[in-house]
Structure formats: structure tokens, C-alpha cells
Write a protein that holds these residues in place. Structure first.
Motif, PDB file in Angstrom:
ATOM      1  N   ILE A  25      17.156 -44.263  37.198  1.00  0.00           N
ATOM      2  CA  ILE A  25      17.271 -43.118  37.967  1.00  0.00           C
ATOM      3  C   ILE A  25      17.921 -43.928  39.146  1.00  0.00           C
ATOM      4  N   CYS A  26      17.140 -44.899  39.777  1.00  0.00           N
ATOM      5  CA  CYS A  26      17.986 -45.492  41.081  1.00  0.00           C
ATOM      6  C   CYS A  26      19.312 -45.796  40.872  1.00  0.00           C
ATOM      7  N   CYS A  27      19.669 -46.548  39.771  1.00  0.00           N
ATOM      8  CA  CYS A  27      21.068 -47.222  39.345  1.00  0.00           C
ATOM      9  C   CYS A  27      22.130 -45.818  39.191  1.00  0.00           C
ATOM     10  N   ALA A  28      21.633 -44.715  38.794  1.00  0.00           N
ATOM     11  CA  ALA A  28      22.462 -43.668  38.597  1.00  0.00           C
ATOM     12  C   ALA A  28      22.618 -43.047  39.952  1.00  0.00           C
ATOM     13  N   TYR A  29      21.857 -43.017  40.787  1.00  0.00           N
ATOM     14  CA  TYR A  29      22.061 -42.470  41.931  1.00  0.00           C
ATOM     15  C   TYR A  29      22.968 -43.357  42.871  1.00  0.00           C
ATOM     16  N   ARG A  30      22.861 -44.912  42.910  1.00  0.00           N
ATOM     17  CA  ARG A  30      23.848 -45.683  43.472  1.00  0.00           C
ATOM     18  C   ARG A  30      25.200 -45.602  43.060  1.00  0.00           C
ATOM     19  N   ARG A  31      25.244 -45.316  41.978  1.00  0.00           N
ATOM     20  CA  ARG A  31      26.867 -45.262  41.182  1.00  0.00           C
ATOM     21  C   ARG A  31      27.258 -43.937  41.398  1.00  0.00           C
ATOM     22  N   GLY A  32      26.689 -42.855  41.898  1.00  0.00           N
ATOM     23  CA  GLY A  32      27.248 -41.625  42.383  1.00  0.00           C
ATOM     24  C   GLY A  32      27.111 -40.680  41.281  1.00  0.00           C
ATOM     25  N   TYR A  33      26.534 -40.816  40.241  1.00  0.00           N
ATOM     26  CA  TYR A  33      26.437 -39.889  38.935  1.00  0.00           C
ATOM     27  C   TYR A  33      26.108 -38.414  39.284  1.00  0.00           C
ATOM     28  N   PHE A  34      25.105 -38.591  40.337  1.00  0.00           N
ATOM     29  CA  PHE A  34      24.499 -37.147  40.950  1.00  0.00           C
ATOM     30  C   PHE A  34      25.314 -36.730  41.777  1.00  0.00           C
ATOM     31  N   ALA A  35      25.826 -37.486  42.634  1.00  0.00           N
ATOM     32  CA  ALA A  35      26.855 -36.838  43.886  1.00  0.00           C
ATOM     33  C   ALA A  35      28.217 -36.496  43.278  1.00  0.00           C
TER      34      ALA A  35
ATOM     35  N   SER B  83      28.926 -28.281  40.376  1.00  0.00           N
ATOM     36  CA  SER B  83      27.550 -27.873  40.668  1.00  0.00           C
ATOM     37  C   SER B  83      27.520 -26.507  40.342  1.00  0.00           C
TER      38      SER B  83
END
Length: 339
Positions: A252-262, A270
Motif C-alpha cells: 500500500i505504501c509503494c502504491a501511494y508513493r508511485r501515485g497510483y491513487f493520486a 474519480s
């Protein structure tokens, strides 16, 4: 010798008569098993009354009721009781409810002592019913285990004995010549068998027998397994669960850092702001026009070769949708030279 003297003998002094009625019994405390017959003995030892009056009464839990009165049986005794040898009472097909005190009363009007009575205490024994047994299916080594056995129908109250693999367990484990787990206790009155710390040798098929003076009854065998507690396996399982949780958190942390959620929000993907496909005009509502009141520059230009001209519409421009012009933001294409 005076006839008033109670110990005078009729055969020695034919002219002397006993003046008191007297009763006796061959058994004042008879015991019988349920559904069998029993005789309640009442014998007239002496009387001068030729036809004395006989009565039988039943006393149970403080209540008194007639059994034999006015020369006939009373209540449910009418079909299963009779008078034998003038005064004794015979009860057939006895039940547990017949357990009581029975009083034989004789009235002899011609005697000086006109009434005598004797009490007979009847006990009807009831065979135990099949006891209810409770045996744990599996117990780890070193833990305690309780086995229970009980029934409520037998009279007198039952006592209990336990068996393992058809072998009796002694009430005192230390008194047995065979090697047994000495940490158990057995209560024969309650039917409880308690192992304070089981070991592998306690594994087996357990059964219980309830016994009283009328008979016995046995419950079916039940298996109890004693197993070793796998501490290493438990610790390994906990470590695996912790490792999985750590990997999920890192993912989950890696996904946030790579911008998958942003990226979804920036591209308008959205659920609040969907993306706009190319070549599609959108009509803004009045609220959107108000929120976006900042003026946009009107851009226009011609493509090389006199081809199609594209410009951005301002808030005062109109776009035709269907047959009705609408005000709003959008894009519009025109051929060169068209008004």
C-alpha cells in the motif's frame, strides 16, 4: 385370677376373656421393586369382637388418604389391591408413587381397648434409567478434563462407576495395581470424574454405569483423545500472519508513493469528476458558471491551408445542442469564411 389382668391365658382359664384388641405384623418395612406385588402384613393378635372394622390409610408427604374403607378399596387401589386373610393388604403392580407409610386400623367395640393401629413403611425401588454422560472429545496433554454421569429416575439414588476401554476405574486411583494416572478423582455419588492433568495414557473409550438396589443402567462409550500441544506450529502460524500483514502494508505504501491513487484524481477519473472524452461538448450548469467566473481568453486561429478554425468559447458564447442554442463553455469548429 381376675379377668381384668391382661396377661391371663385363655387356654388356662377358659372363663377369662382378653379385653383389648391388639395388632402385630410380620414385616413393618417391606421393600419391593417397581411393578411387582407386595403384601402389607396386619395381624389381629387378640380381640373378643367377632367382626371388627378394618381400615387402611396411606400417608405420603403429610397427606392422608383412604386405601380400604367401608369394606371396599378406594381410588386407584380398586383395580390393583385386595384384602388378604381378613386384615392384610396386597398391592399389585406397585409404582414409585406407592412408596409411603400405610396404617392398618382395627376397631373392636366389644373390647375394653376398642381401637388399635400399626404402621407399615413400604419402599418401592426403581431401577436407574440410562445415565446422561458427558466426555470431552479432545484434551491437550497437561490440561484438566471433567467427565460427568447422572440420572434422576432411580430410587434409592444411584451410585456411579466409570470404565475406560471396558476396564473399571477404581474410586481411589492409588489403590490399583495397574499403572494409572493418579491425578484423577472420582465421586461415586455425583458421577463426576476429574483429571487434573491428563497424559497420553488417558486416551480411550469412556462409559459410566449407574447402580442402585433395583438394578443398573449404562451409557454408551465415548472417545476421549489426549494430544500433544504443538507450540512450534502455533508460533510459526503467528509469524506467517505477521509477515503477510507487513507485505500488505508495504504494498500500500509503494502504491501511494508511485501515485497510483493520486493519478485517478488528476485525470478526472474519480467518481466525483469523470474524465472528458475528446470532441465532446459539455454544458455547464449555472452553479458551475458561478464557481468558474474567471474569464478565459478567447483563442482563435486558422490552420495552414485555410482549413478548419477552432476557438474556445467564453461564458457568453452559445453552443447549439439539437435545435436549441445553449450558453456554456465548449469548443466549436468552423470552416474558413463561415459566419
Amino acid at each position: 385370677m381376675s379377668c381384668a389382668i391382661s396377661y391371663c391365658l385363655l387356654f388356662v382359664f377358659p372363663g377369662c376373656r382378653l379385653l383389648a384388641v391388639e395388632l402385630t405384623s410380620s414385616n413393618t418395612k417391606p421393600v419391593v421393586q417397581e411393578f411387582q406385588s407386595v403384601e402389607l402384613s396386619c395381624i389381629i393378635k387378640s380381640t373378643v369382637t367377632p367382626d371388627p372394622r378394618i381400615e387402611w390409610k396411606k400417608i405420603r408427604n403429610g397427606d392422608t388418604s383412604y386405601v380400604f374403607f367401608e369394606n371396599k378399596m378406594q381410588g386407584d387401589f380398586a383395580t390393583r389391591a385386595e384384602i388378604l386373610s381378613r386384615t392384610s393388604l396386597v398391592i399389585k403392580n406397585t409404582t414409585r408413587m406407592d412408596t409411603a407409610t400405610y396404617r392398618c386400623e382395627v376397631a373392636a367395640p366389644s373390647d375394653t381397648k376398642t381401637i388399635d393401629e400399626i404402621n407399615i413403611q413400604l419402599t418401592v425401588q426403581v431401577k436407574p434409567m440410562t445415565p446422561r454422560c458427558s466426555v470431552p472429545k479432545a484434551v491437550p496433554v497437561g490440561k484438566s478434563a471433567s467427565l460427568h454421569c447422572h440420572e434422576n429416575e432411580g430410587f434409592p439414588k444411584s451410585t456411579y462407576s466409570w470404565y475406560r476401554n471396558s476396564e473399571p476405574l477404581p474410586a481411589d486411583s492409588k489403590s490399583s495395581s495397574k499403572p494409572l494416572n493418579s491425578s484423577y478423582t472420582l465421586n461415586p455419588n455425583t458421577g463426576t470424574l476429574v483429571f487434573h492433568a491428563v497424559h497420553k495414557g488417558d486416551t480411550g473409550r469412556y462409559s459410566c454405569i449407574a447402580t442402585n438396589d433395583a438394578g443398573f443402567a449404562k451409557c454408551e462409550e465415548q472417545e476421549m483423545e489426549v494430544y500433544d500441544l504443538n507450540i512450534g506450529g502455533i508460533i510459526g502460524g503467528v509469524l506467517v500472519v505477521l509477515a503477510v500483514l507487513v507485505l500488505i502494508t508495504l504494498g500500500i505504501c509503494c502504491a501511494y508513493r508511485r501515485g497510483y491513487f493520486a493519478n485517478g484524481k488528476e485525470n478526472g477519473e474519480s467518481y466525483k469528476t469523470p474524465a472528458k472524452p475528446d470532441g465532446v461538448n459539455y454544458i455547464r450548469t449555472d452553479d458551475e458558471v458561478t464557481r468558474n467566473a474567471l474569464p478565459f481568453p478567447s483563442l482563435s486561429g486558422e490552420e495552414e491551408g485555410g482549413q478548419r478554425t477552432r476557438r474556445f468559447l467564453g461564458p457568453t458564447d452559445f453552443v447549439r445542442v439539437g435545435s436549441t442554442p445553449k450558453q456554456g463553455w465548449g469548443t466549436e469548429g468552423k470552416q474558413k469564411g463561415e459566419s
